[in-house]
Design a protein around this motif. Structure first.
Motif, PDB file in Angstrom:
ATOM      1  N   ASP A 169       0.902  -0.976  -0.252  1.00  0.00           N
ATOM      2  CA  ASP A 169       0.050   0.275  -0.055  1.00  0.00           C
ATOM      3  C   ASP A 169       1.072   0.953   0.715  1.00  0.00           C
ATOM      4  O   ASP A 169       2.564   0.631   0.018  1.00  0.00           O
ATOM      5  CB  ASP A 169      -1.601  -0.114   1.075  1.00  0.00           C
ATOM      6  N   LYS A 170       0.047   2.264   0.142  1.00  0.00           N
ATOM      7  CA  LYS A 170       0.823   3.454  -0.287  1.00  0.00           C
ATOM      8  C   LYS A 170       1.768   4.167   1.318  1.00  0.00           C
ATOM      9  O   LYS A 170       3.126   4.235   0.671  1.00  0.00           O
ATOM     10  CB  LYS A 170       0.327   4.979  -0.399  1.00  0.00           C
ATOM     11  N   ILE A 171       1.761   3.947   1.757  1.00  0.00           N
ATOM     12  CA  ILE A 171       2.234   4.095   3.491  1.00  0.00           C
ATOM     13  C   ILE A 171       3.406   3.013   3.355  1.00  0.00           C
ATOM     14  O   ILE A 171       4.455   3.255   3.664  1.00  0.00           O
ATOM     15  CB  ILE A 171       1.362   3.464   5.110  1.00  0.00           C
ATOM     16  N   ASP A 172       3.232   1.192   2.450  1.00  0.00           N
ATOM     17  CA  ASP A 172       4.675   0.651   2.693  1.00  0.00           C
ATOM     18  C   ASP A 172       5.648   1.032   1.326  1.00  0.00           C
ATOM     19  O   ASP A 172       6.366   1.113   1.793  1.00  0.00           O
ATOM     20  CB  ASP A 172       3.914  -0.486   2.316  1.00  0.00           C
ATOM     21  N   ASP A 173       4.952   1.815   0.554  1.00  0.00           N
ATOM     22  CA  ASP A 173       5.869   2.019  -0.298  1.00  0.00           C
ATOM     23  C   ASP A 173       6.596   3.350  -0.149  1.00  0.00           C
ATOM     24  O   ASP A 173       8.015   3.795  -0.078  1.00  0.00           O
ATOM     25  CB  ASP A 173       4.865   2.904  -2.104  1.00  0.00           C
ATOM     26  N   LEU A 174       5.473   4.539   0.755  1.00  0.00           N
ATOM     27  CA  LEU A 174       6.857   5.387   1.673  1.00  0.00           C
ATOM     28  C   LEU A 174       7.657   5.346   2.300  1.00  0.00           C
ATOM     29  O   LEU A 174       8.736   5.767   2.572  1.00  0.00           O
ATOM     30  CB  LEU A 174       6.167   6.468   1.661  1.00  0.00           C
ATOM     31  N   VAL A 175       7.545   3.855   3.255  1.00  0.00           N
ATOM     32  CA  VAL A 175       8.509   3.768   4.075  1.00  0.00           C
ATOM     33  C   VAL A 175       9.404   3.397   3.020  1.00  0.00           C
ATOM     34  O   VAL A 175      10.785   3.216   3.691  1.00  0.00           O
ATOM     35  CB  VAL A 175       7.322   2.996   4.931  1.00  0.00           C
ATOM     36  N   SER A 176       9.513   1.892   2.655  1.00  0.00           N
ATOM     37  CA  SER A 176      10.359   1.623   2.219  1.00  0.00           C
ATOM     38  C   SER A 176      11.599   2.936   1.422  1.00  0.00           C
ATOM     39  O   SER A 176      12.196   2.252   1.752  1.00  0.00           O
ATOM     40  CB  SER A 176       9.912   0.780   0.652  1.00  0.00           C
ATOM     41  N   THR A 177      10.367   2.957   0.726  1.00  0.00           N
ATOM     42  CA  THR A 177      11.315   4.795   0.004  1.00  0.00           C
ATOM     43  C   THR A 177      12.560   5.263   0.725  1.00  0.00           C
ATOM     44  O   THR A 177      13.332   5.995   0.317  1.00  0.00           O
ATOM     45  CB  THR A 177      10.483   5.330  -1.306  1.00  0.00           C
ATOM     46  N   GLY A 178      11.887   5.685   2.162  1.00  0.00           N
ATOM     47  CA  GLY A 178      12.707   6.697   3.097  1.00  0.00           C
ATOM     48  C   GLY A 178      13.945   5.661   3.389  1.00  0.00           C
ATOM     49  O   GLY A 178      14.124   6.485   3.830  1.00  0.00           O
ATOM     50  N   LYS A 179      13.704   4.403   4.230  1.00  0.00           N
ATOM     51  CA  LYS A 179      14.405   3.596   4.624  1.00  0.00           C
ATOM     52  C   LYS A 179      16.155   3.211   3.239  1.00  0.00           C
ATOM     53  O   LYS A 179      16.818   3.443   4.323  1.00  0.00           O
ATOM     54  CB  LYS A 179      13.996   1.975   4.763  1.00  0.00           C
ATOM     55  N   SER A 180      15.640   3.337   2.185  1.00  0.00           N
ATOM     56  CA  SER A 180      16.259   2.792   1.542  1.00  0.00           C
ATOM     57  C   SER A 180      17.549   3.994   1.468  1.00  0.00           C
ATOM     58  O   SER A 180      17.942   4.916   1.001  1.00  0.00           O
ATOM     59  CB  SER A 180      16.111   3.568  -0.151  1.00  0.00           C
ATOM     60  N   HIS A 181      16.728   5.888   1.472  1.00  0.00           N
ATOM     61  CA  HIS A 181      17.193   7.561   1.440  1.00  0.00           C
ATOM     62  C   HIS A 181      17.833   7.179   2.418  1.00  0.00           C
ATOM     63  O   HIS A 181      19.352   7.720   2.468  1.00  0.00           O
ATOM     64  CB  HIS A 181      15.971   8.032   1.558  1.00  0.00           C
ATOM     65  N   ALA A 202      14.876  10.818   3.158  1.00  0.00           N
ATOM     66  CA  ALA A 202      14.153   9.957   3.707  1.00  0.00           C
ATOM     67  C   ALA A 202      13.136  10.329   4.961  1.00  0.00           C
ATOM     68  O   ALA A 202      12.064  10.133   4.997  1.00  0.00           O
ATOM     69  CB  ALA A 202      15.041   9.423   4.980  1.00  0.00           C
ATOM     70  N   LEU A 203      13.220  11.980   5.133  1.00  0.00           N
ATOM     71  CA  LEU A 203      13.125  12.363   6.601  1.00  0.00           C
ATOM     72  C   LEU A 203      11.545  12.791   5.564  1.00  0.00           C
ATOM     73  O   LEU A 203      10.486  12.635   5.709  1.00  0.00           O
ATOM     74  CB  LEU A 203      13.808  13.647   7.028  1.00  0.00           C
ATOM     75  N   SER A 204      11.487  13.033   4.778  1.00  0.00           N
ATOM     76  CA  SER A 204      10.512  13.482   3.355  1.00  0.00           C
ATOM     77  C   SER A 204       9.242  12.069   3.691  1.00  0.00           C
ATOM     78  O   SER A 204       8.353  12.952   3.303  1.00  0.00           O
ATOM     79  CB  SER A 204      10.836  14.206   1.917  1.00  0.00           C
ATOM     80  N   ALA A 210      14.749   8.594  13.669  1.00  0.00           N
ATOM     81  CA  ALA A 210      16.112   8.092  12.930  1.00  0.00           C
ATOM     82  C   ALA A 210      16.536   9.614  12.112  1.00  0.00           C
ATOM     83  O   ALA A 210      17.393   9.021  11.408  1.00  0.00           O
ATOM     84  CB  ALA A 210      15.511   7.164  12.969  1.00  0.00           C
ATOM     85  N   ALA A 211      15.321   9.874  11.335  1.00  0.00           N
ATOM     86  CA  ALA A 211      16.129  10.272  10.259  1.00  0.00           C
ATOM     87  C   ALA A 211      16.773  12.143  11.208  1.00  0.00           C
ATOM     88  O   ALA A 211      17.545  12.535  10.684  1.00  0.00           O
ATOM     89  CB  ALA A 211      14.987  11.562   9.043  1.00  0.00           C
ATOM     90  N   LEU A 212      15.804  12.246  11.618  1.00  0.00           N
ATOM     91  CA  LEU A 212      16.590  13.283  12.486  1.00  0.00           C
ATOM     92  C   LEU A 212      17.265  12.698  13.094  1.00  0.00           C
ATOM     93  O   LEU A 212      18.433  14.721  13.427  1.00  0.00           O
ATOM     94  CB  LEU A 212      14.664  14.131  13.303  1.00  0.00           C
ATOM     95  N   MET A 220      13.699  12.798  19.976  1.00  0.00           N
ATOM     96  CA  MET A 220      13.270  12.766  20.730  1.00  0.00           C
ATOM     97  C   MET A 220      11.632  12.806  21.054  1.00  0.00           C
ATOM     98  O   MET A 220      11.252  12.023  21.293  1.00  0.00           O
ATOM     99  CB  MET A 220      14.423  13.757  22.365  1.00  0.00           C
ATOM    100  N   GLU A 221      11.380  14.217  20.196  1.00  0.00           N
ATOM    101  CA  GLU A 221       9.799  14.259  20.617  1.00  0.00           C
ATOM    102  C   GLU A 221       9.522  13.107  19.619  1.00  0.00           C
ATOM    103  O   GLU A 221       8.373  12.972  19.593  1.00  0.00           O
ATOM    104  CB  GLU A 221       9.190  15.462  19.763  1.00  0.00           C
ATOM    105  N   CYS A 222       9.349  12.781  18.923  1.00  0.00           N
ATOM    106  CA  CYS A 222       9.466  11.150  17.649  1.00  0.00           C
ATOM    107  C   CYS A 222       9.260  10.479  18.473  1.00  0.00           C
ATOM    108  O   CYS A 222       8.612   9.773  18.712  1.00  0.00           O
ATOM    109  CB  CYS A 222      10.130  11.436  16.254  1.00  0.00           C
ATOM    110  N   PHE A 223      10.685  10.186  19.341  1.00  0.00           N
ATOM    111  CA  PHE A 223      10.146   8.833  19.925  1.00  0.00           C
ATOM    112  C   PHE A 223       9.304   9.173  21.236  1.00  0.00           C
ATOM    113  O   PHE A 223       9.094   8.524  21.198  1.00  0.00           O
ATOM    114  CB  PHE A 223      12.276   8.682  20.673  1.00  0.00           C
ATOM    115  N   ASN A 224       9.519  10.315  21.943  1.00  0.00           N
ATOM    116  CA  ASN A 224       8.739  10.850  22.430  1.00  0.00           C
ATOM    117  C   ASN A 224       6.982  10.132  22.144  1.00  0.00           C
ATOM    118  O   ASN A 224       6.193   9.440  22.663  1.00  0.00           O
ATOM    119  CB  ASN A 224       8.352  11.662  23.841  1.00  0.00           C
TER     120      ASN A 224
END
Length: 75
Positions: A2-14, A23-25, A46-48, A58-62
């Protein structure tokens, strides 16, 4: 996938290739679609962190921990 999986996969690759801004985008786009997913907050954090934006990461992890307090992968 699905769209989210595609975005995450591309983000992880970056992320793996050191393209942290890209990746952040992709992780931010995925979060727009599903802001209640703790894994997406971890990826964004992780990207930040890789960009040296530690307070924001840290805000994201929280946020991830708020959504899932037992999340052992939250950095």
């Amino acid at each position: 996938m699905d769209k989210i999986d595609d975005l995450v996969s591309t983000g992880k690759s970056h992320l793996e290739n050191g393209n942290f801004e890209n990746a952040l985008s992709f992780f931010e786009q995925a979060l727009l679609l599903n802001p209640k997913n703790p894994d997406l907050w971890n990826y964004k954090g992780a990207a930040l962190r890789s960009l040296g934006r530690y307070a924001e990461s840290m805000e994201c992890f929280n946020n991830s921990l708020k959504l899932d307090p037992r999340d052992k992968f939250s950095s």
